[in-house]
Design a protein around this motif. Structure first.
Motif, PDB file in Angstrom:
ATOM      1  N   ARG A 561       0.830  -1.203   0.000  1.00 37.45           N
ATOM      2  CA  ARG A 561       0.000   0.000   0.000  1.00 37.45           C
ATOM      3  C   ARG A 561       0.868   1.258   0.000  1.00 37.45           C
ATOM      4  O   ARG A 561       0.626   2.208  -0.739  1.00 37.45           O
ATOM      5  N   ILE A 562       1.916   1.234   0.828  1.00 37.90           N
ATOM      6  CA  ILE A 562       2.800   2.404   0.913  1.00 37.90           C
ATOM      7  C   ILE A 562       3.649   2.539  -0.348  1.00 37.90           C
ATOM      8  O   ILE A 562       3.893   3.646  -0.839  1.00 37.90           O
ATOM      9  N   LEU A 563       4.073   1.397  -0.921  1.00 36.14           N
ATOM     10  CA  LEU A 563       4.862   1.449  -2.142  1.00 36.14           C
ATOM     11  C   LEU A 563       4.082   2.075  -3.297  1.00 36.14           C
ATOM     12  O   LEU A 563       4.666   2.680  -4.202  1.00 36.14           O
ATOM     13  N   CYS A 564       2.779   1.905  -3.260  1.00 36.45           N
ATOM     14  CA  CYS A 564       1.954   2.444  -4.345  1.00 36.45           C
ATOM     15  C   CYS A 564       1.750   3.957  -4.241  1.00 36.45           C
ATOM     16  O   CYS A 564       1.225   4.562  -5.169  1.00 36.45           O
ATOM     17  N   GLU A 565       2.153   4.534  -3.102  1.00 32.95           N
ATOM     18  CA  GLU A 565       2.066   5.991  -2.990  1.00 32.95           C
ATOM     19  C   GLU A 565       3.138   6.627  -3.859  1.00 32.95           C
ATOM     20  O   GLU A 565       4.260   6.156  -3.955  1.00 32.95           O
ATOM     21  N   GLU A 566       2.782   7.724  -4.476  1.00 31.39           N
ATOM     22  CA  GLU A 566       3.672   8.368  -5.441  1.00 31.39           C
ATOM     23  C   GLU A 566       5.009   8.782  -4.825  1.00 31.39           C
ATOM     24  O   GLU A 566       6.055   8.700  -5.449  1.00 31.39           O
ATOM     25  N   ARG A 567       4.984   9.190  -3.550  1.00 32.63           N
ATOM     26  CA  ARG A 567       6.215   9.683  -2.929  1.00 32.63           C
ATOM     27  C   ARG A 567       7.203   8.571  -2.624  1.00 32.63           C
ATOM     28  O   ARG A 567       8.343   8.836  -2.221  1.00 32.63           O
ATOM     29  N   PHE A 568       6.817   7.321  -2.841  1.00 31.83           N
ATOM     30  CA  PHE A 568       7.716   6.213  -2.556  1.00 31.83           C
ATOM     31  C   PHE A 568       8.159   5.496  -3.827  1.00 31.83           C
ATOM     32  O   PHE A 568       8.341   4.294  -3.829  1.00 31.83           O
ATOM     33  N   GLN A 569       8.336   6.251  -4.911  1.00 30.20           N
ATOM     34  CA  GLN A 569       8.900   5.646  -6.105  1.00 30.20           C
ATOM     35  C   GLN A 569      10.381   5.321  -5.887  1.00 30.20           C
ATOM     36  O   GLN A 569      10.893   4.316  -6.358  1.00 30.20           O
ATOM     37  N   THR A 570      11.079   6.211  -5.165  1.00 23.24           N
ATOM     38  CA  THR A 570      12.473   5.991  -4.778  1.00 23.24           C
ATOM     39  C   THR A 570      12.621   6.325  -3.303  1.00 23.24           C
ATOM     40  O   THR A 570      12.123   7.365  -2.857  1.00 23.24           O
ATOM     41  N   PHE A 571      13.277   5.458  -2.549  1.00 25.47           N
ATOM     42  CA  PHE A 571      13.323   5.686  -1.104  1.00 25.47           C
ATOM     43  C   PHE A 571      14.521   4.961  -0.508  1.00 25.47           C
ATOM     44  O   PHE A 571      15.072   4.031  -1.101  1.00 25.47           O
ATOM     45  N   SER A 572      14.931   5.410   0.675  1.00 19.81           N
ATOM     46  CA  SER A 572      15.949   4.693   1.449  1.00 19.81           C
ATOM     47  C   SER A 572      15.230   3.748   2.405  1.00 19.81           C
ATOM     48  O   SER A 572      14.075   3.966   2.759  1.00 19.81           O
ATOM     49  N   GLU A 573      15.932   2.696   2.837  1.00 16.08           N
ATOM     50  CA  GLU A 573      15.315   1.724   3.745  1.00 16.08           C
ATOM     51  C   GLU A 573      14.893   2.387   5.051  1.00 16.08           C
ATOM     52  O   GLU A 573      13.820   2.105   5.581  1.00 16.08           O
ATOM     53  N   LYS A 574      15.732   3.297   5.561  1.00 12.87           N
ATOM     54  CA  LYS A 574      15.443   3.939   6.839  1.00 12.87           C
ATOM     55  C   LYS A 574      14.164   4.764   6.787  1.00 12.87           C
ATOM     56  O   LYS A 574      13.283   4.631   7.648  1.00 12.87           O
ATOM     57  N   SER A 575      14.020   5.602   5.753  1.00  6.74           N
ATOM     58  CA  SER A 575      12.815   6.436   5.652  1.00  6.74           C
ATOM     59  C   SER A 575      11.583   5.583   5.385  1.00  6.74           C
ATOM     60  O   SER A 575      10.484   5.870   5.871  1.00  6.74           O
ATOM     61  N   PHE A 576      11.769   4.511   4.637  1.00  2.00           N
ATOM     62  CA  PHE A 576      10.639   3.642   4.310  1.00  2.00           C
ATOM     63  C   PHE A 576      10.113   2.939   5.562  1.00  2.00           C
ATOM     64  O   PHE A 576       8.902   2.903   5.805  1.00  2.00           O
ATOM     65  N   LEU A 577      11.015   2.400   6.375  1.00  2.84           N
ATOM     66  CA  LEU A 577      10.594   1.693   7.587  1.00  2.84           C
ATOM     67  C   LEU A 577       9.890   2.645   8.547  1.00  2.84           C
ATOM     68  O   LEU A 577       8.923   2.255   9.219  1.00  2.84           O
ATOM     69  N   SER A 578      10.345   3.874   8.607  1.00  3.95           N
ATOM     70  CA  SER A 578       9.683   4.869   9.458  1.00  3.95           C
ATOM     71  C   SER A 578       8.248   5.107   8.998  1.00  3.95           C
ATOM     72  O   SER A 578       7.323   5.194   9.813  1.00  3.95           O
ATOM     73  N   SER A 579       8.040   5.188   7.685  1.00  7.67           N
ATOM     74  CA  SER A 579       6.693   5.391   7.150  1.00  7.67           C
ATOM     75  C   SER A 579       5.799   4.182   7.396  1.00  7.67           C
ATOM     76  O   SER A 579       4.619   4.322   7.727  1.00  7.67           O
ATOM     77  N   VAL A 580       6.362   2.980   7.247  1.00  2.00           N
ATOM     78  CA  VAL A 580       5.580   1.763   7.504  1.00  2.00           C
ATOM     79  C   VAL A 580       5.168   1.713   8.969  1.00  2.00           C
ATOM     80  O   VAL A 580       4.021   1.388   9.298  1.00  2.00           O
ATOM     81  N   ARG A 581       6.098   2.065   9.860  1.00  2.00           N
ATOM     82  CA  ARG A 581       5.797   2.049  11.293  1.00  2.00           C
ATOM     83  C   ARG A 581       4.662   3.014  11.613  1.00  2.00           C
ATOM     84  O   ARG A 581       3.727   2.672  12.358  1.00  2.00           O
ATOM     85  N   ASP A 582       4.706   4.232  11.061  1.00  2.00           N
ATOM     86  CA  ASP A 582       3.648   5.220  11.302  1.00  2.00           C
ATOM     87  C   ASP A 582       2.297   4.727  10.783  1.00  2.00           C
ATOM     88  O   ASP A 582       1.263   4.908  11.441  1.00  2.00           O
ATOM     89  N   ALA A 583       2.325   4.078   9.612  1.00  2.00           N
ATOM     90  CA  ALA A 583       1.079   3.580   9.022  1.00  2.00           C
ATOM     91  C   ALA A 583       0.469   2.472   9.875  1.00  2.00           C
ATOM     92  O   ALA A 583      -0.748   2.436  10.104  1.00  2.00           O
ATOM     93  N   VAL A 584       1.306   1.563  10.372  1.00  2.00           N
ATOM     94  CA  VAL A 584       0.810   0.452  11.196  1.00  2.00           C
ATOM     95  C   VAL A 584       0.254   0.976  12.517  1.00  2.00           C
ATOM     96  O   VAL A 584      -0.781   0.492  13.007  1.00  2.00           O
ATOM     97  N   ILE A 585       0.907   1.968  13.118  1.00  2.00           N
ATOM     98  CA  ILE A 585       0.414   2.546  14.378  1.00  2.00           C
ATOM     99  C   ILE A 585      -0.989   3.120  14.178  1.00  2.00           C
ATOM    100  O   ILE A 585      -1.889   2.916  15.011  1.00  2.00           O
ATOM    101  N   LYS A 586      -1.209   3.822  13.068  1.00  2.00           N
ATOM    102  CA  LYS A 586      -2.540   4.383  12.790  1.00  2.00           C
ATOM    103  C   LYS A 586      -3.585   3.276  12.636  1.00  2.00           C
ATOM    104  O   LYS A 586      -4.718   3.406  13.116  1.00  2.00           O
ATOM    105  N   LEU A 587      -3.199   2.189  11.969  1.00  2.00           N
ATOM    106  CA  LEU A 587      -4.137   1.085  11.771  1.00  2.00           C
ATOM    107  C   LEU A 587      -4.435   0.364  13.084  1.00  2.00           C
ATOM    108  O   LEU A 587      -5.555  -0.119  13.297  1.00  2.00           O
TER     109      LEU A 587
END
Length: 622
Positions: A561-587
């Protein structure tokens, strides 16, 4: 099925060869133990070279001279300057093993271990095999890595039983600890970078240093094939750099054989359980310092139960390579030149590394708590004690059937295990539930999620210690029950998909799928009904909500779901994991997700690697 009575007899027979090395320490003088005559039998009964002589052999080797000339030509620096740089790398890296410091460590650890543990059980038959192996061939000790004290325990055991003290590959951060780093160096630790990258000179110094130790039989070499300490307490995908280095003297014919000894260290309770859970939740790992170590001395006030250390049967590199590696090809290249690892050789090293990890898993001694956590995690709102007992005993029977080693001394062991893990779970009015972390003042929704997740991840880490017992038969059973048809080709295809999906979550020996196909060919079509029913119960371990498959598949959904967001076409592992963590907390706050294990950064990384392996994402250096 094995009855409970038969199971007790099996357990007693299995654990008879284990001896508690702390029992004697509680009854005699620690200072006398540390100062006694130490009479280890060396490799081939030869006197090993001194530390200075060993380092000189490395610097003057043909291999290092060749690489120094290459680096000098590429960089334009004088060879003398490059050699001086190599000497500086070696000086910073090298161990300085001294018996006086081993004695100091032996005395100190006797005091510490008696405070921390009720007992440290060691299999004496494994030690006898190890003693014989050390005298005949270069020995490589390969323990699993679950705690900071793993390497201290092994050196302590080797000293106690008059075995050659190993030299140990340790991370550079330990070297920076004032005083402690020097004690470790003089106790046999040599310090290496966690990441070498394209530094040709550093790689050459390290590889020649390791090969020289193996070639001369200076001491057994100890390293963690998983590379890092496992924050989840389950096995990690092996790293191959040091593995290839220790095998190279055998490939080149410099030694007749190299013996690889898997060592399985099992804890009733891990000292760093809270720290590990916090790291999985994104809390930065604290820097290793002497001050931090002194502040952590409060752990001496708690009870960590028992530890089991099982020295497995030495694995012969020569026997493994028979018919698989053509060593004749290395006769065409001078021994002093770098070894260009062919695809065949890399595949062999990879297979050996995975085999050693599986042998580590096979020899682990599981505590009742590891089985109890399966039910606790699948009942996040709590479970009745009687129900927990019933399900754990069922798992115990199944585990014995699959060949697991269990430490189950008496009928009160489950109650004792729950009391030992009072920081994770408690029993009130006949009901067992997880204990949330306590903090000062009111908390936000995010902080509440963090506290609940911390308890869940600590509990899950102990379940992970037993995963290897059940997951392979369970994946076969799951493939049989979810394949498009009962035909062996469809079952095998489904199993291969599951194995590919979980390749980072679980350890599979390369080529294992072919063995599964052979078993399916022989059994699937004519499998007795009772065996099908027996296998299908394994699905209960993976299929229910809050199981490892359920958690992993949900994590895949969130990541996609997060990969399909436009802002994640290119990303570092660190920033990506932070975004996944925030998304899971909201869910989790919204109630859409109920499993706090989805917050584990380890699971999120494994999902990313699975997608990378399947071609959904690509990786590049920037």
């Amino acid at each position: 099925m094995v009855s409970l009575l038969q199971g007790k007899h099996m357990l007693r027979a299995e654990l008879e060869s284990f001896f508690d090395i702390l029992e004697e320490r509680r009854q005699s003088s620690d200072i006398s133990h540390a100062l006694r005559t130490f009479s280890a039998q060396p490799y081939h009964e030869a006197t090993p070279p001194s530390v200075k002589a060993l380092n000189r052999m490395v610097l003057e080797s043909q291999f290092l001279r060749y690489v120094i000339a290459e680096v000098a030509a590429e960089s334009g620096e004088p060879p003398e300057c490059v050699k001086e740089e190599a000497a500086g790398i070696l000086d910073k890296m090298a161990q300085n093993l001294q018996l006086s410091f081993i004695r100091l460590l032996g005395f100190s650890l006797s005091k510490i271990f008696k405070r921390l543990f009720r007992s440290i059980w060691v299999n004496e038959d494994g030690l006898a095999r190890l003693q014989q192996a050390i005298q005949e061939h270069p020995v490589i000790l390969m323990p699993n890595h679950r705690s900071y004290i793993d390497f201290l325990v092994l050196s302590y055991i080797m000293f106690t039983y008059d075995l050659s003290i190993p030299v140990i590959a340790a991370g550079i951060p330990l070297m920076g600890m004032s005083l402690i780093g020097e004690i470790f160096r003089r106790s046999g630790a040599f310090f290496i970078r966690r990441s070498i990258g394209s530094d040709k000179l550093y790689w050459a110094v390290l590889s020649e240093y390791v090969r020289t130790i193996v070639r001369t039989g200076f001491a057994p070499v100890e390293f963690y094939v998983e590379g890092l300490r496992s924050r989840t307490l389950k096995s990690l995908t092996p790293k191959l750099g040091l593995m290839q280095m220790v095998l190279e003297p055998f490939f080149k014919g410099e030694v007749y054989d190299v013996l690889l000894v898997p060592v399985s260290i099992s804890y009733d309770r891990v000292l760093e359980e809270t720290l590990l859970a916090h790291e999985l939740l994104g809390v930065p790992k604290p820097k290793e310092t002497t001050t931090g170590l002194l502040k952590a001395r409060k752990v001496l006030e708690d009870d960590y139960g028992c530890m089991h250390v099982c020295f497995g049967k030495p694995v012969s590199a020569r026997a493994l390579a028979q018919g698989r590696v053509n060593r004749g090809q290395f006769n065409l290249v001078p021994r002093g030149l770098p070894l260009n690892a062919s695809a065949e050789l890399q595949e062999f090293v990879n297979g050996v590394a995975h085999l050693l990890v599986r042998l580590q898993e096979k020899n682990m001694v599981l505590s009742p708590w590891s089985l109890m956590t399966f039910t606790l995690l699948q009942s996040p709102q709590g479970v009745d004690w009687d129900q927990l007992t019933h399900k754990t005993l069922w798992l115990r029977t199944l585990a014995l059937r699959f060949g697991a080693h269990l430490n189950w001394p008496d009928s009160e062991v489950m109650s004792d295990s729950l009391a030992l893990h009072h920081s994770i779970a408690c029993r009130e009015k006949g009901r067992v539930q997880l204990v949330e972390e306590v903090g000062p003042g009111p908390v936000t929704q995010e902080e509440a999620v963090f506290r609940k997740a911390s308890a869940v991840l600590m509990c899950a880490s102990y379940r992970n210690q037993a995963l290897h017992v059940f997951t392979r038969p369970a994946l076969v059973a799951l493939a049989m029950t979810t394949a498009a048809s009962p035909r062996k080709e469809d079952v095998f295809r489904r199993f291969c998909f599951l194995q590919e999906l979980f390749a980072n979550e679980l350890i599979f020996i390369p080529g294992h799928a072919v063995q599964v196909r052979l078993r399916l060919t022989a059994q699937t079509l004519d499998l007795p009904i009772i065996k099908v029913a027996y296998l299908s119960v394994c699905v209960r371990l993976l299929a229910p909500r809050h199981s490892i498959i359920d958690i992993f598949l949900f994590s895949v959904q969130v990541v996609c779901r997060i990969l399909c967001e436009e802002r994640f076409q290119t990303f570092s592992e660190k920033s990506f994991l932070s975004s996944v963590r925030d998304a899971v907390i909201k869910l989790l706050i919204s109630g859409e997700v109920r499993s706090y294990e989805c917050l584990s950064s380890n699971t999120q990384k494994n999902v990313l690697w699975a997608l990378l392996r399947m071609g959904a994402v690509s990786k590049s250096r920037v």
